[in-house]
Structure formats: C-alpha cells, structure tokens
Design an enzyme around this catalytic site. Structure first.
Site, PDB file in Angstrom:
ATOM      1  N   ILE A  90     -12.872  -9.292   7.014  1.00 47.20           N
ATOM      2  CA  ILE A  90     -14.254  -9.741   6.842  1.00 47.20           C
ATOM      3  C   ILE A  90     -14.335 -10.645   5.620  1.00 47.20           C
ATOM      4  O   ILE A  90     -14.129 -10.212   4.489  1.00 47.20           O
ATOM      5  CB  ILE A  90     -15.211  -8.547   6.719  1.00 47.20           C
ATOM      6  CG1 ILE A  90     -15.081  -7.645   7.957  1.00 47.20           C
ATOM      7  CG2 ILE A  90     -16.651  -9.030   6.561  1.00 47.20           C
ATOM      8  CD1 ILE A  90     -15.307  -8.352   9.280  1.00 47.20           C
TER       9      ILE A  90
ATOM     10  N   GLU B 130       0.804  -1.219   0.000  1.00 44.97           N
ATOM     11  CA  GLU B 130       0.000   0.000   0.000  1.00 44.97           C
ATOM     12  C   GLU B 130       0.837   1.269   0.000  1.00 44.97           C
ATOM     13  O   GLU B 130       0.312   2.349  -0.290  1.00 44.97           O
ATOM     14  CB  GLU B 130      -0.942   0.001   1.206  1.00 44.97           C
ATOM     15  CG  GLU B 130      -1.992  -1.102   1.142  1.00 44.97           C
ATOM     16  CD  GLU B 130      -2.819  -1.211   2.406  1.00 44.97           C
ATOM     17  OE1 GLU B 130      -3.969  -1.654   2.308  1.00 44.97           O
ATOM     18  OE2 GLU B 130      -2.312  -0.857   3.489  1.00 44.97           O
TER      19      GLU B 130
ATOM     20  N   MET C 130      -9.147  -2.254   8.500  1.00 52.86           N
ATOM     21  CA  MET C 130      -8.597  -2.627   9.801  1.00 52.86           C
ATOM     22  C   MET C 130      -7.813  -1.531  10.523  1.00 52.86           C
ATOM     23  O   MET C 130      -7.282  -1.790  11.609  1.00 52.86           O
ATOM     24  CB  MET C 130      -7.714  -3.873   9.650  1.00 52.86           C
ATOM     25  CG  MET C 130      -8.478  -5.098   9.164  1.00 52.86           C
ATOM     26  SD  MET C 130      -7.439  -6.572   8.926  1.00 52.86           S
ATOM     27  CE  MET C 130      -6.952  -6.926  10.613  1.00 52.86           C
ATOM     28  N   GLU C 131      -7.736  -0.315   9.956  1.00 44.47           N
ATOM     29  CA  GLU C 131      -6.908   0.719  10.590  1.00 44.47           C
ATOM     30  C   GLU C 131      -7.538   2.105  10.695  1.00 44.47           C
ATOM     31  O   GLU C 131      -7.175   2.886  11.577  1.00 44.47           O
ATOM     32  CB  GLU C 131      -5.569   0.888   9.833  1.00 44.47           C
ATOM     33  CG  GLU C 131      -4.658  -0.299   9.843  1.00 44.47           C
ATOM     34  CD  GLU C 131      -4.952  -1.293   8.721  1.00 44.47           C
ATOM     35  OE1 GLU C 131      -4.641  -2.477   8.880  1.00 44.47           O
ATOM     36  OE2 GLU C 131      -5.515  -0.853   7.678  1.00 44.47           O
TER      37      GLU C 131
ATOM     38  N   ASP D 169     -11.593  -5.672  -2.616  1.00 45.14           N
ATOM     39  CA  ASP D 169     -12.463  -6.848  -2.551  1.00 45.14           C
ATOM     40  C   ASP D 169     -13.834  -6.409  -2.072  1.00 45.14           C
ATOM     41  O   ASP D 169     -13.992  -5.329  -1.506  1.00 45.14           O
ATOM     42  CB  ASP D 169     -11.888  -7.900  -1.592  1.00 45.14           C
ATOM     43  CG  ASP D 169     -11.747  -7.361  -0.175  1.00 45.14           C
ATOM     44  OD1 ASP D 169     -12.669  -7.571   0.622  1.00 45.14           O
ATOM     45  OD2 ASP D 169     -10.719  -6.710   0.121  1.00 45.14           O
TER      46      ASP D 169
ATOM     47  N   GLY E  10     -12.426  -3.223   1.932  1.00 51.53           N
ATOM     48  CA  GLY E  10     -13.477  -4.098   1.435  1.00 51.53           C
ATOM     49  C   GLY E  10     -14.740  -3.296   1.191  1.00 51.53           C
ATOM     50  O   GLY E  10     -15.176  -2.533   2.054  1.00 51.53           O
TER      51      GLY E  10
END
Length: 232
Positions: free
Chosen positions: A152, A12, A173-174, A197, A78
C-alpha cells in the site's frame, strides 16, 4: 512446547535465526524452516516468502512437518492507526483479507466462502504479547490487521482500506493467510509485527529505510514472547 514463528523476508528472520541453537535447516517448496532452540525453547522458524500464497504454503509446511503448538507471525507492517510510528508494535486481535470481494453473493467484504469474515487471534497469546509489551515498555496498538497482495503506497489503495476496514490498525501481505491456515488446522496464532512505514505515498521510501528498525523491534518482541510462553 514448540513454538512456530513465521516471517516473510530474509531481513525479518535473520536476527532470530542467528539466535537459534542446534540449528537445522529444511528447504521445501521454496520455503526455509530453521529448527532448534531459542533460549532453551524448541522453535521452528519459517522464512515463507512474500504474499498470501507463499505464506499459506509455508504455514502449511511448517504445521505439517514441525507440529508447533502455537504460531507467531512476525516481521514488518504498514501503520494505519494514527498513534503508530516506525518501530512501534502491532498485535492482532483479528486478521482479515482486504482484497477479497464476493459481496455479490452476500458475504462481507474481505470474507471468502466457507470462512469466517475474520480470523480471531488466540486470547492467551494476545495477553502474553501485551504482557511483554509492558515489560519492554514499548508503544503498541492491538486491533485488526488486514492483508492483501499489494504494497500500500498511495491514496487510492489506502482510502479503499480505510473505507472497508475503518478500525484496521495495520496492513501487510501475509498475516491473514497464515491465520486462515491456523484456523483450518485449529492451531492458536497471534500476529506481532513492528511498524516499518505509514501506508501513504512515501511508504516505499520509508519501508526501505526503516525495515531494519522494524526487524530489530519485532525480534525483541518475539524473543521475549517465546520466553513468556515457555516459562509463564
């Protein structure tokens, strides 16, 4: 102006890092911070590591050591909004934890004691991001982004998020941990991520396949946004 940029994973940050001129590297607390100029603008790029604790630690180190005026959180996410597909952009107007629950004490789901229920992104940064999206002719959705220490990947986790946060457009997640730190430091932030995704039972396969696509798109957005913020 100095702009702080935060990504979790090597994939990233690598494209942005390669564009930084006069680059110097600071390694501290398991994080790496790259400072220099991106197209003439002072930047500090953090590779934090994955998850809320890593993100909060890294964001704190970045703010303390580099003193950026604003924070952009970039990377992959996501997709939850039905219109999103791989490579599309999500922009936060708010970030919330999807895995915090102290509702027994009267708090909203996702809210921690002593904190607001959600962390609002900066209006000027949102407007600048939306301008860049129009200029680049990208498909994008603005809205609530939710964060937690889980990838997820299936109906149970997805159903819980959709139940608790029906308006959420993306999950990762962050971002909320970074937003939380920015809130405490009173530093404006925005989350600008690309979809890697759709958060379903195939998301782990899609993530591996399309992370590079998301990284390319998020890098394009961040580079353009930095230019917009620096030069108007």
């Amino acid at each position: 102006m100095k702009i702080g940029i935060i990504g979790a994973m090597e994939e990233e940050v690598t494209l942005l890092r390669d564009k930084i001129e006069n680059r110097q590297t600071l390694t501290l607390g398991g994080c790496e911070i790259y400072t220099g100029q991106l197209n003439g603008t002072d930047v500090a790029l953090l590779k934090s590591g994955i998850g809320k604790v890593a993100a909060a630690l890294g964001a704190t180190l970045l703010l303390e050591h580099c003193k950026p005026d604003v924070i952009i959180n970039t990377g992959s996410a996501g997709g939850l909004a039905s219109t999103l597909k791989v490579g599309d952009i999500v922009v936060s107007d708010e970030a919330r934890y999807h895995d915090a629950d102290v509702t027994a004490f009267g708090y909203e789901y996702g809210q921690l004691p002593g904190c607001p229920a959600g962390f609002k992104a900066d209006d000027k940064l949102i407007a600048a991001a939306e301008y860049c999206i129009r200029e680049l002719n990208l498909n994008a959705v603005r809205g609530l982004i939710v964060s937690g220490d889980a990838f997820i990947n299936g109906s149970v986790g997805l159903a819980k998020i959709r139940h608790n946060f029906p308006n959420a457009v993306a999950v990762e997640m962050e971002a909320t941990a970074i937003a939380h730190v920015c809130y405490n430091f009173k530093v404006p932030f925005v989350v600008v991520r690309a979809i890697s995704d759709v958060a379903d039972q195939q998301s782990h396969l899609n993530f591996d396949e399309f992370l590079a696509v998301a990284a390319k798109q998020s890098t394009l957005m961040v580079e353009t946004l930095v230019q917009k913020l620096a030069h108007g």
